[in-house]
Design a protein around this motif. Structure first.
Motif, mmCIF file in Angstrom:
data_model
loop_
_atom_site.group_PDB
_atom_site.id
_atom_site.type_symbol
_atom_site.label_atom_id
_atom_site.label_comp_id
_atom_site.label_asym_id
_atom_site.label_seq_id
_atom_site.Cartn_x
_atom_site.Cartn_y
_atom_site.Cartn_z
ATOM 1 N N THR A 148 -2.829 -2.765 5.230
ATOM 2 C CA THR A 148 -1.840 -2.351 4.214
ATOM 3 C C THR A 148 -1.935 -3.238 2.988
ATOM 4 N N ILE A 149 -1.993 -4.542 3.199
ATOM 5 C CA ILE A 149 -2.134 -5.467 2.071
ATOM 6 C C ILE A 149 -3.445 -5.220 1.340
ATOM 7 N N LEU A 150 -4.506 -5.026 2.118
ATOM 8 C CA LEU A 150 -5.813 -4.758 1.516
ATOM 9 C C LEU A 150 -5.795 -3.464 0.709
ATOM 10 N N GLY A 151 -5.093 -2.446 1.206
ATOM 11 C CA GLY A 151 -5.007 -1.180 0.501
ATOM 12 C C GLY A 151 -4.360 -1.328 -0.866
ATOM 13 N N PHE A 152 -3.272 -2.107 -0.943
ATOM 14 C CA PHE A 152 -2.605 -2.313 -2.227
ATOM 15 C C PHE A 152 -3.418 -3.225 -3.141
ATOM 16 N N ASN A 183 -6.440 -0.935 -4.311
ATOM 17 C CA ASN A 183 -6.145 0.317 -5.014
ATOM 18 C C ASN A 183 -4.874 0.291 -5.853
ATOM 19 N N GLY A 184 -4.065 -0.750 -5.693
ATOM 20 C CA GLY A 184 -2.812 -0.791 -6.421
ATOM 21 C C GLY A 184 -1.869 0.312 -5.959
ATOM 22 N N ALA A 185 -1.101 0.846 -6.883
ATOM 23 C CA ALA A 185 -0.128 1.889 -6.545
ATOM 24 C C ALA A 185 -0.796 3.175 -6.087
ATOM 25 N N SER A 186 -2.066 3.359 -6.439
ATOM 26 C CA SER A 186 -2.767 4.581 -6.027
ATOM 27 C C SER A 186 -2.992 4.630 -4.514
ATOM 28 N N PHE A 187 -2.764 3.500 -3.842
ATOM 29 C CA PHE A 187 -2.856 3.501 -2.376
ATOM 30 C C PHE A 187 -1.825 4.441 -1.770
ATOM 31 N N LEU A 188 -0.719 4.656 -2.477
ATOM 32 C CA LEU A 188 0.324 5.558 -1.989
ATOM 33 C C LEU A 188 -0.166 7.000 -1.950
ATOM 34 N N GLY A 189 -1.297 7.267 -2.612
ATOM 35 C CA GLY A 189 -1.885 8.592 -2.539
ATOM 36 C C GLY A 189 -2.316 8.973 -1.137
ATOM 37 N N LEU A 190 -2.398 7.981 -0.256
ATOM 38 C CA LEU A 190 -2.725 8.247 1.142
ATOM 39 C C LEU A 190 -1.688 9.160 1.789
ATOM 40 N N PHE A 191 -0.450 9.094 1.292
ATOM 41 C CA PHE A 191 0.639 9.859 1.893
ATOM 42 C C PHE A 191 0.872 11.202 1.195
ATOM 43 N N TRP A 192 0.144 11.449 0.122
ATOM 44 C CA TRP A 192 0.352 12.678 -0.639
ATOM 45 C C TRP A 192 -0.817 13.627 -0.360
ATOM 46 N N THR A 204 -9.102 0.625 14.346
ATOM 47 C CA THR A 204 -9.046 -0.374 13.281
ATOM 48 C C THR A 204 -9.969 0.020 12.135
ATOM 49 N N CYS A 205 -11.154 0.516 12.471
ATOM 50 C CA CYS A 205 -12.100 0.981 11.446
ATOM 51 C C CYS A 205 -11.539 2.167 10.668
ATOM 52 N N VAL A 206 -10.890 3.082 11.365
ATOM 53 C CA VAL A 206 -10.288 4.247 10.706
ATOM 54 C C VAL A 206 -9.187 3.811 9.740
ATOM 55 N N TYR A 207 -8.330 2.885 10.194
ATOM 56 C CA TYR A 207 -7.255 2.397 9.333
ATOM 57 C C TYR A 207 -7.820 1.646 8.126
ATOM 58 N N LEU A 208 -8.895 0.904 8.347
ATOM 59 C CA LEU A 208 -9.533 0.189 7.248
ATOM 60 C C LEU A 208 -10.130 1.164 6.231
ATOM 61 N N LYS A 209 -10.690 2.246 6.729
ATOM 62 C CA LYS A 209 -11.236 3.262 5.833
ATOM 63 C C LYS A 209 -10.143 3.857 4.955
ATOM 64 N N ASP A 210 -8.964 4.107 5.543
ATOM 65 C CA ASP A 210 -7.844 4.630 4.759
ATOM 66 C C ASP A 210 -7.421 3.643 3.673
ATOM 67 N N ALA A 211 -7.490 2.333 3.988
ATOM 68 C CA ALA A 211 -7.101 1.321 3.010
ATOM 69 C C ALA A 211 -8.106 1.245 1.867
ATOM 70 N N LEU A 212 -9.388 1.402 2.169
ATOM 71 C CA LEU A 212 -10.426 1.302 1.152
ATOM 72 C C LEU A 212 -10.573 2.591 0.355
ATOM 73 N N HIS A 213 -10.357 3.719 1.035
ATOM 74 C CA HIS A 213 -10.551 5.019 0.379
ATOM 75 C C HIS A 213 -9.328 5.914 0.663
ATOM 76 N N PRO A 214 -8.196 5.621 0.068
ATOM 77 C CA PRO A 214 -6.968 6.376 0.392
ATOM 78 C C PRO A 214 -6.999 7.833 -0.024
ATOM 79 N N HIS A 215 -7.896 8.209 -0.936
ATOM 80 C CA HIS A 215 -7.912 9.584 -1.445
ATOM 81 C C HIS A 215 -8.948 10.442 -0.723
ATOM 82 N N HIS A 216 -9.641 9.876 0.265
ATOM 83 C CA HIS A 216 -10.661 10.655 0.970
ATOM 84 C C HIS A 216 -10.045 11.408 2.148
#
Length: 250
Positions: free
Chosen positions: A138-142, A145-154, A238-250
């Motif tokens: 979560t920290i890595l995602g922000f 990506n900054g605020a765009s990390f929230l795009g993971l939920f949209w 863990t790898c899947v969650y890390l992928k979401d943090a690095l690429h939240p829009h994928h």
């Protein structure tokens, strides 16, 4: 183990998960600095990793020894997993993921030794691992990506009217991740060891001893698979969650 109690049988399959002082009587109080069966097997899992990857590979050679071959097999397996699931840009986080896999793997397999203790059956241990991953990604995602990390939920591919509802569901499922991540590991390990203890209790009864022993062999073989699979499942999630943090829009 089975005991006679008013003509019946009493099993205590959960007694094996009680944290006890390593030295002294079972009823002695356990303090913060008390060396317990729990801390002993935790330390043994860490020591096993050190012996294999530090001591065992100290004399690295082009033609590897058996110990080096085993270490390289572990390394290659987890490296390929991280690369395939998360991508090449996640390789920098490989040491953390590799450490998680090795600790869980060795803790699970050491717990299969008779009269041992299973650290990964304790929710306190798996929760630290699960929430550690949750906060790290979560920290890595922000940070990445900054605020765009929230795009993971949209869910932009969904109809506009459904997007707010799906966003709420995504947020809830995201915060449930560390709970399911930790409970899955602890629950599977605890359940398998409890079933083994029940069959061991029936093995003390002469009439059903052969069937109970056959059951112990079968359950033990299953537990060997579970020990490896749960280490793999925890790591790949863990790898899947890390992928979401690095690429939240994928």
């Amino acid at each position: 183990m089975a005991e006679s109690a008013e003509g019946g049988l009493v099993f205590h399959p959960m007694d094996q998960f009680i944290v006890k002082p390593l030295f002294g009587e079972a009823g002695d109080p356990v303090g913060m600095l008390t060396l317990t069966n729990h801390t002993f097997w935790l330390a043994l899992a860490v020591l096993s990793v050190v012996l294999l990857f530090v001591v065992g590979t100290r004399g690295r050679a082009i033609v590897p020894s058996r110990t080096q071959s085993v270490a390289e097999l572990f390394y290659g397996f987890v490296y390929k997993m991280v690369e395939d699931v998360t991508g090449k840009d996640a390789i920098r986080y490989f040491p953390y993921i590799f450490t998680l896999f090795l600790f869980i793997f060795f803790a699970n397999f050491l717990a299969l030794i008779p009269m041992s203790y299973s650290p990964t059956s304790m929710i306190a241990v798996t929760a630290v691992l699960g929430f550690g991953v949750f906060f790290a990604v979560t920290i890595l995602g922000f940070v990445k990506n900054g605020a765009s990390f929230l795009g993971l939920f949209w869910v932009s591919s969904a109809p506009l009217a459904l997007r707010p509802i799906l966003a709420v569901i995504e947020v809830i499922s995201y915060f449930v991740r560390p709970v399911s991540h930790s409970i899955r590991l602890a629950g599977n390990i605890m359940a398998g060891h409890a079933v083994l203890k029940v069959f061991a209790g029936f093995a003390a009864i002469g009439a059903v001893a052969p069937l109970a022993i056959f059951g112990i062999v079968g359950i033990f073989a299953l537990e060997v698979l579970v020990a490896a699979i749960q280490a793999y499942v925890f790591t790949i999630l863990t790898c899947v969650y890390l992928k979401d943090a690095l690429h939240p829009h994928h």
